[in-house]
Design a protein around this motif. Structure first.
Motif, PDB file in Angstrom:
ATOM      1  N   GLY A  95      -7.457 -69.434  -6.212  1.00 47.96           N
ATOM      2  CA  GLY A  95      -7.758 -70.066  -4.942  1.00 47.96           C
ATOM      3  C   GLY A  95      -7.369 -69.181  -3.764  1.00 47.96           C
ATOM      4  N   TYR A  96      -7.556 -69.697  -2.550  1.00 48.75           N
ATOM      5  CA  TYR A  96      -7.165 -68.928  -1.363  1.00 48.75           C
ATOM      6  C   TYR A  96      -6.639 -69.868  -0.285  1.00 48.75           C
ATOM      7  CZ  TYR A  96     -11.945 -70.170   0.155  1.00 48.75           C
ATOM      8  OH  TYR A  96     -13.102 -70.840   0.472  1.00 48.75           O
ATOM      9  N   ALA A  97      -5.786 -69.316   0.575  1.00 47.79           N
ATOM     10  CA  ALA A  97      -5.185 -70.078   1.669  1.00 47.79           C
ATOM     11  C   ALA A  97      -6.150 -70.122   2.846  1.00 47.79           C
ATOM     12  CB  ALA A  97      -3.867 -69.424   2.081  1.00 47.79           C
ATOM     13  N   PRO A  98      -5.974 -71.078   3.780  1.00 54.80           N
ATOM     14  CA  PRO A  98      -6.843 -71.146   4.963  1.00 54.80           C
ATOM     15  C   PRO A  98      -6.806 -69.838   5.757  1.00 54.80           C
ATOM     16  CG  PRO A  98      -5.530 -73.144   4.769  1.00 54.80           C
ATOM     17  CD  PRO A  98      -5.000 -72.195   3.741  1.00 54.80           C
ATOM     18  N   GLY A  99      -8.006 -69.383   6.170  1.00 60.09           N
ATOM     19  CA  GLY A  99      -8.105 -68.184   6.995  1.00 60.09           C
ATOM     20  C   GLY A  99      -7.819 -66.885   6.267  1.00 60.09           C
ATOM     21  N   SER A 100      -7.968 -66.883   4.934  1.00 59.95           N
ATOM     22  CA  SER A 100      -7.642 -65.678   4.163  1.00 59.95           C
ATOM     23  C   SER A 100      -8.614 -64.537   4.430  1.00 59.95           C
ATOM     24  CB  SER A 100      -7.643 -65.992   2.667  1.00 59.95           C
ATOM     25  OG  SER A 100      -6.676 -66.959   2.363  1.00 59.95           O
ATOM     26  N   PHE A 101      -9.873 -64.867   4.654  1.00 61.57           N
ATOM     27  CA  PHE A 101     -10.870 -63.831   4.919  1.00 61.57           C
ATOM     28  C   PHE A 101     -12.027 -64.458   5.681  1.00 61.57           C
ATOM     29  CE2 PHE A 101     -11.345 -65.473   0.599  1.00 61.57           C
ATOM     30  CZ  PHE A 101     -12.647 -65.957   0.605  1.00 61.57           C
ATOM     31  N   GLY A 144       4.622 -69.561 -15.004  1.00 63.89           N
ATOM     32  CA  GLY A 144       4.016 -70.864 -14.744  1.00 63.89           C
ATOM     33  C   GLY A 144       3.756 -71.107 -13.272  1.00 63.89           C
ATOM     34  N   GLU A 145       3.515 -70.017 -12.512  1.00 60.27           N
ATOM     35  CA  GLU A 145       3.276 -70.113 -11.078  1.00 60.27           C
ATOM     36  C   GLU A 145       2.029 -69.332 -10.688  1.00 60.27           C
ATOM     37  OE1 GLU A 145       7.826 -70.471  -9.269  1.00 60.27           O
ATOM     38  OE2 GLU A 145       6.760 -68.551  -9.194  1.00 60.27           O
ATOM     39  N   ILE A 146       1.317 -69.824  -9.691  1.00 57.21           N
ATOM     40  CA  ILE A 146       0.183 -69.093  -9.135  1.00 57.21           C
ATOM     41  C   ILE A 146       0.385 -68.966  -7.632  1.00 57.21           C
ATOM     42  CG2 ILE A 146      -1.435 -69.815 -10.927  1.00 57.21           C
ATOM     43  CD1 ILE A 146      -1.982 -71.361  -7.593  1.00 57.21           C
ATOM     44  N   LYS A 147      -0.207 -67.945  -7.063  1.00 55.53           N
ATOM     45  CA  LYS A 147      -0.158 -67.757  -5.613  1.00 55.53           C
ATOM     46  C   LYS A 147      -1.588 -67.574  -5.124  1.00 55.53           C
ATOM     47  CE  LYS A 147       3.057 -65.232  -3.665  1.00 55.53           C
ATOM     48  NZ  LYS A 147       3.824 -64.060  -3.171  1.00 55.53           N
ATOM     49  N   ARG A 148      -2.021 -68.455  -4.231  1.00 63.08           N
ATOM     50  CA  ARG A 148      -3.358 -68.331  -3.672  1.00 63.08           C
ATOM     51  C   ARG A 148      -3.502 -67.027  -2.889  1.00 63.08           C
ATOM     52  NH1 ARG A 148      -5.481 -74.086  -1.181  1.00 63.08           N
ATOM     53  NH2 ARG A 148      -5.239 -75.372  -3.059  1.00 63.08           N
TER      54      ARG A 148
END
Length: 479
Positions: A230-236, A279-283
């Motif tokens: 996934g991606y965070a708001p305003g990533s690109f 067990g972690e993900i980072k957008r």
């Protein structure tokens, strides 16, 4: 009526100047390029994004008429004249002297008399639009794969295996399903790795949650990270302002099936390893990680041990995936299961197309002795084709692909040759080859039922086949 003094006029002019200044700053915040002209085509303003997209500088075009700029070759097309004349929005592709290609969308701005006073043109980057198009295409493929998975859920290939090798495989699979271990399916293309993944999920403690399938070959490399994490708001530029959940988040508390994991780029393999370990993900674009509870099932037709040895697959990820490895045998090694699968697919497609197609004894025998290099996928597609294309309800030998009949004919010939090697002693090469040719032709005629059909399957003229067989008969009668 209020009489405006020079002081009032000065204040009004100052306010107009401030508003114009603020408008220019506002224009510079837009993601699209902006080009504003009056009704005569004189350039009034452009924003910073326009300069970035086109490579043209504002000082070179402000105050100039777009017709003159076209005549000078600054760019090849302008829409102002068309918009003023038609009073409608117009669109075109423009190329400028910097060889930049952009899309123009020009809108009319009307005065109180409903005449065009200005033209505002939005300028968009074709490369960005292509990127967004690719992203939409990739997402559509993912949606289609999810829909396919849902459809398959209702008509799954959960047959009770009869062969010893498949009974042992299902016993092992059901045992592993009760745990939460990462599973790696290995096997040739088309052996049914996705079917086994669904069987494992449906027998696990996560069966009431989602099974999300991801085909690693279907996602463009530049979109894999944002699709998985996934991606965070305003990533690109062009991203959803609210951000987007990745497939790991969608599969939370369920199962994520990574098909063709051997195709995953090396940088993404490292990120996947961290998910499996922590067990972690980072957008994409996020500053903090998020916990996910996902069981990962992976599958590949590659030799990952060899890939890891050659540096084409991360060793640490390979070892991490080796917790529970299940090798799915090819269809040719499943013995009596083959006939059950043939009948299963026949029934499935007969119901779908409201037909009653069956196999003749000879056609069934040829299919059972065929090697099926494409495994389940080849078998399913062939029976699908037979049910759709056969004119009658009985599949004959001539309805089968020539690859199946020819390979069986060749196999019969090889068996005959092996059994009769002693007969070749004392014979020269030409005589031996003549006998082999005759045997192949006889097997083909026997399989297809006639000389014309055998000739067509082998790509020969029927008179050639007839002549060669007729020539062989005197020699056999002499013996």
């Amino acid at each position: 009526m209020i009489l405006e003094t020079p002081h009032h006029q000065h204040i009004l002019q100052k306010r107009k100047s401030l508003i114009a200044t603020y408008l220019c700053h506002i224009f510079d915040t837009l993601n699209d390029g902006l080009y504003i002209t009056d009704k005569n085509g004189v350039t009034l303003a452009v924003n910073a994004m326009y300069e970035n997209l086109t490579g043209l500088k504002s000082q070179d075009i402000l105050g100039k008429n777009v017709s003159d700029l076209v005549a000078q070759g600054v760019f090849d097309v302008a829409l102002n004249g068309e918009v003023v004349q038609t009073k409608k929005t117009a669109t075109a592709v423009q190329i400028n002297r910097k060889t930049r290609k952009v899309i123009l969308v020009a809108h009319p701005i009307f005065d109180y008399d409903d005449d065009v006073e200005m033209v505002v043109t939005y300028v968009r980057d074709i490369a960005l639009i292509s990127q967004l198009k690719n992203q939409v295409s990739a997402q559509r493929q993912l949606i289609e794969s999810f829909q396919y998975g849902i459809c398959q859920e209702n008509s799954s290939l959960y047959l009770t295996p009869k062969s010893q090798i498949m009974r042992e495989l299902f016993r092992q699979l059901h045992k592993i399903a009760k745990t939460d271990a990462t599973v790696l399916f290995l096997g040739e293309t088309g052996v049914g790795k996705d079917v086994m993944a669904r069987e494992l999920h449906n027998n696990s403690t996560r069966r009431n949650n989602s099974l999300v399938k991801v085909d690693c070959t279907c996602i463009p490399e530049n979109l894999i990270e944002s699709e998985l994490f996934g991606y965070a708001p305003g990533s690109f530029s062009g991203a959803d302002p609210k951000g987007k959940a990745g497939l790991f988040e969608i599969a939370d508390k369920g199962t994520l099936f990574l098909d063709e994991i051997g195709e995953l780029p090396l940088p993404m393999q490292g990120k996947l390893l961290r998910v499996l370990q922590d067990g972690e993900i980072k957008r994409v674009g996020a500053t903090s990680a998020k916990k996910v509870n996902v069981r990962v099932i992976a599958a590949t037709n590659r030799d990952l041990a060899e890939e890891a040895e050659n540096g084409d697959f991360r060793r640490d990820l390979f070892y991490r995936l080796q917790v529970a490895v299940i090798n799915i045998p090819p269809l040719r090694d499943r013995g009596e299961d083959l006939l059950e699968l043939i009948y299963f697919f026949l029934e499935q497609f007969n119901v779908r197309y409201k037909r009653r197609v069956r196999l003749s004894a000879m056609a069934e025998e040829l299919m059972l002795s065929y090697g099926w290099p494409g495994n389940l996928r080849e078998l399913e597609n062939l029976i699908h084709s037979l049910v759709v294309t056969c004119d009658s309800n009985m599949v004959q030998v001539e309805d089968l692909p020539c690859t199946i009949v020819a390979k069986n004919a060749a196999m019969d010939s090889r068996n005959s040759i092996t059994l009769g090697l002693n007969n070749f002693k004392g014979q020269d090469f030409k005589t031996i080859m003549g006998q082999l040719e005759t045997q192949i032709l006889k097997n083909a005629v026997s399989a297809y039922g006639s000389i014309p059909k055998a000739a067509k399957a082998l790509g020969l003229n029927r008179s050639t086949v007839f002549r060669k067989l007729q020539k062989a008969e005197p020699a056999e009668s002499e013996e």
